[in-house]
Enzyme design. Sequence first.
Site, short mmCIF file in Angstrom:
data_model
loop_
_atom_site.label_atom_id
_atom_site.label_comp_id
_atom_site.label_asym_id
_atom_site.label_seq_id
_atom_site.Cartn_x
_atom_site.Cartn_y
_atom_site.Cartn_z
N HIS A 26 0.81 -1.22 0.00
CA HIS A 26 0.00 0.00 0.00
C HIS A 26 0.84 1.26 0.00
O HIS A 26 0.32 2.35 -0.18
CB HIS A 26 -0.93 0.00 1.21
CG HIS A 26 -2.01 -1.03 1.11
ND1 HIS A 26 -3.33 -0.72 0.84
CD2 HIS A 26 -1.97 -2.37 1.19
CE1 HIS A 26 -4.04 -1.82 0.78
NE2 HIS A 26 -3.24 -2.85 1.00
N ASP A 83 3.21 9.53 -0.62
CA ASP A 83 2.01 8.83 -0.15
C ASP A 83 1.72 7.70 -1.14
O ASP A 83 1.70 7.94 -2.35
CB ASP A 83 0.83 9.81 -0.15
CG ASP A 83 -0.15 9.55 0.98
OD1 ASP A 83 -0.29 8.39 1.36
OD2 ASP A 83 -0.79 10.52 1.44
O1 LIG Z 1 -2.02 0.83 10.95
P1 LIG Z 1 -1.41 2.17 11.23
O2 LIG Z 1 0.05 2.06 11.60
O3 LIG Z 1 -2.21 2.96 12.23
O4 LIG Z 1 -1.44 3.03 9.89
C1 LIG Z 1 -2.61 3.17 9.10
C2 LIG Z 1 -2.39 2.63 7.71
O5 LIG Z 1 -1.54 3.54 7.02
C3 LIG Z 1 -1.03 3.17 5.74
O6 LIG Z 1 -1.96 3.40 4.68
C4 LIG Z 1 -1.60 3.22 3.31
O7 LIG Z 1 -2.66 2.60 2.64
C5 LIG Z 1 -3.62 3.44 1.99
C6 LIG Z 1 -4.59 2.53 1.25
O8 LIG Z 1 -3.91 1.81 0.26
C7 LIG Z 1 -2.94 4.42 1.06
O9 LIG Z 1 -3.92 5.27 0.45
C8 LIG Z 1 -1.96 5.26 1.84
O10 LIG Z 1 -1.25 6.11 0.95
C9 LIG Z 1 -0.96 4.38 2.58
O11 LIG Z 1 -0.19 5.20 3.44
C10 LIG Z 1 -0.50 1.76 5.79
O12 LIG Z 1 -0.04 1.37 4.51
C11 LIG Z 1 -1.46 0.77 6.37
O13 LIG Z 1 -0.87 -0.53 6.47
C12 LIG Z 1 -1.81 1.24 7.77
O14 LIG Z 1 -2.75 0.36 8.36
O1 LIG Z 2 -10.42 11.24 11.35
C1 LIG Z 2 -10.26 10.49 10.38
C2 LIG Z 2 -9.15 10.60 9.52
C3 LIG Z 2 -9.06 9.72 8.44
N1 LIG Z 2 -10.02 8.78 8.24
C4 LIG Z 2 -9.95 7.87 7.09
O2 LIG Z 2 -8.66 7.28 7.00
C5 LIG Z 2 -8.35 7.03 5.64
C6 LIG Z 2 -6.99 7.61 5.34
O3 LIG Z 2 -6.50 6.98 4.20
P1 LIG Z 2 -5.34 7.58 3.31
O4 LIG Z 2 -5.14 6.65 2.20
O5 LIG Z 2 -5.65 8.98 2.91
O6 LIG Z 2 -4.05 7.64 4.26
P2 LIG Z 2 -3.40 6.62 5.31
O7 LIG Z 2 -3.82 7.12 6.64
O8 LIG Z 2 -3.90 5.26 5.01
O9 LIG Z 2 -1.93 6.78 5.12
C7 LIG Z 2 -9.46 7.65 4.81
O10 LIG Z 2 -10.37 6.65 4.40
C8 LIG Z 2 -10.12 8.61 5.78
O11 LIG Z 2 -11.49 8.84 5.54
C9 LIG Z 2 -11.10 8.69 9.08
O12 LIG Z 2 -11.98 7.85 8.87
N2 LIG Z 2 -11.19 9.54 10.13
#
Ligand SMILES: O=P(O)(O)OC[C@H]1O[C@H](O[C@H]2O[C@H](CO)[C@@H](O)[C@H](O)[C@H]2O)[C@H](O)[C@@H](O)[C@@H]1O
Ligand SMILES: O=c1ccn([C@@H]2O[C@H](COP(=O)(O)OP(=O)(O)O)[C@@H](O)[C@H]2O)c(=O)[nH]1
Length: 560
Positions: free
Chosen positions: A222, A439
């Site tokens: 991701h 990102d």
């Molecule tokens: O599980 P956390 O350590 O709390 O972090 C939350 C997630 O963040 C990352 O999100 C990524 O996936 C998104 C969907 O594909 C993408 O849009 C975003 O750019 C990425 O940063 C991480 O990859 C997840 O594994 C985490 O659960």
């Molecule tokens: O207060 C918040 C902030 C973020 N999100 C959700 O978290 C996801 C963030 O995904 P993104 O790919 O933009 O970034 P990531 O946190 O996975 O790196 C999106 O679906 C947002 O709607 C949410 O539900 N509540």
Amino acid sequence: MGGATFPERRQEPGGSLGPGPEVNNKQSGELRTVADNETQQASSGEAETEAGRAVPDTTPDERYDLVVVANRLPVDFTTDDDGAISWKRSPGGLVTALGPMMRASEGAWVGWSGAADTEDDPFDADDIRCVPVGLSAAEIELYYEGFSNDTLWPLYHDVIAPPSFHRQWWEAYRKVNRRFAEKAAALAKEGAVVWVHDYQLQLVPAMLREMRPDLRIGFFNHIPFPPLEIFSQLPWRRQVVQGLLGADLVGFQRAGDAANFIRAVRRLTDLTTRGQMITVTDDEARRDMPARHVRAAAFPISIDSAHFDALAQTPEVQARAREIRAELGNPRVMMLGVDRLDYTKGIRHRIKAYGELLADGRLTVTDATLVQVASPSRENVDAYQQLREDVEGLVGRINGEYGEIGHSAINYMHHSYPAEEMAALYLAADVMLVTSLRDGMNLVAKEYVAARSDDQGVLVLSEFTGAADELGRGALLCNPHDIDGLKDIMVRAATMEPRESRKRMRRLRRAVLENDVARWSQTFLGVLTALPSRFPDRERSYDADAREPEPHDVLDGEDS
Ligand SMILES: O=P(O)(O)OC[C@H]1O[C@H](O[C@H]2O[C@H](CO)[C@@H](O)[C@H](O)[C@H]2O)[C@H](O)[C@@H](O)[C@@H]1O
Ligand SMILES: O=c1ccn([C@@H]2O[C@H](COP(=O)(O)OP(=O)(O)O)[C@@H](O)[C@H]2O)c(=O)[nH]1
């Protein structure tokens, strides 16, 4: 479109994972400590699993045709002051993306519950079968906060923060990856599809293949996959590449990520690559196995666009959007940022640019306001603590300098909100600021677009997001490192003629509504299940009729 088909589940598609009800203990089982759990101890032992080692038992009704393996379950457990256990949606885009697919299928989701020292029985949450993997407090520190989020995360995001390399963290990473692999091996039916997700679990594909060569294994990353020159810093780079090559299909967000991976394979192994295909011939441990092919390609992830579109059109969300604007004093321009509080998201750059616009007088607090949601994330990691201090210091200084009674310069919230509130914020915002320094995709950008059925609003989008590949023609692209350039683009967004913004938003909406998350998962699983089997006689339980969908192009004929 073609692709894998799944048995229908009892739930209607599209429900969101909002804050959950209390877990029914009958369904979830009592929480037990890891130390109490003998099976857990056996499966988490230090000993390396040998090829062909027996896999932990599961009852026959606990085996699935589709097993998703991700670091996190879609829900996190929380225990309140009275000791009552409840769950809420896990943070981040991975859950947003996979939730709809899992609700529509008869699969199981293997992941960590977000709590320390617990090992739970399988349970259903929001109509998804969840199979927890327990982590001890020490493993959370070494595997999750350490190797995953203080080594791999900064390394894979262009070393925006310096990665730390510690052998102890690596050992914990291997050990925990093995535990996930064992759990998946025990849950998968003969010939099942196992879909492993993200950088926390890069060793799982090879471990799983060793335990269960009958499985069809997919991996999706991701986050970005870094250029070779950066990836090579990792002391365990070969083991990581080898781990990923256990999959039949390795998916990435952008074509550039897939190209980086293939380049790493060529440089760090003796394997042959041709376009998207890698031929794996070095299966020393299993000389009886024929050579196999691994495909690496881009599959840009998305959201449940129609669901978000419909959510934003509900009277409640529309009313809440009006209320938000009124509470802000009905500014002419409301700008919005929504991110996990992560240094990859460019929050500091955005706020700095906004502060300078106020200082220059190009924006005023009576005219404009910035709402910044910074949802808590990885709070035990130093770089995240430092970021919080920096961001909150900056917000405080700007508010102190430019705020007036009834007019804050920046409305800053360190909270996480449910989807309904997110949709209302998107609807209320004239300008959405997505200024990530790097990102994988950024689903917030896509959600903003899906919410705007009124064709209004302007998306400012960093060129360093995966989303920029698909949304670049409708968004205003920015380089967040260029503060002057960013300021100009923010002003341009705030003053854009409605005719131009409508045209851009329509273009954006076409891209987001056509390419939704169902299409993403069907495409990935369709390609995975259509790859030629090494076991041609074995009847696959998946998608015999699927035509092969096309992943995005990866390499321009770069062969070796
Ligand atoms: O599980 P956390 O350590 O709390 O972090 C939350 C997630 O963040 C990352 O999100 C990524 O996936 C998104 C969907 O594909 C993408 O849009 C975003 O750019 C990425 O940063 C991480 O990859 C997840 O594994 C985490 O659960
Ligand atoms: O207060 C918040 C902030 C973020 N999100 C959700 O978290 C996801 C963030 O995904 P993104 O790919 O933009 O970034 P990531 O946190 O996975 O790196 C999106 O679906 C947002 O709607 C949410 O539900 N509540």
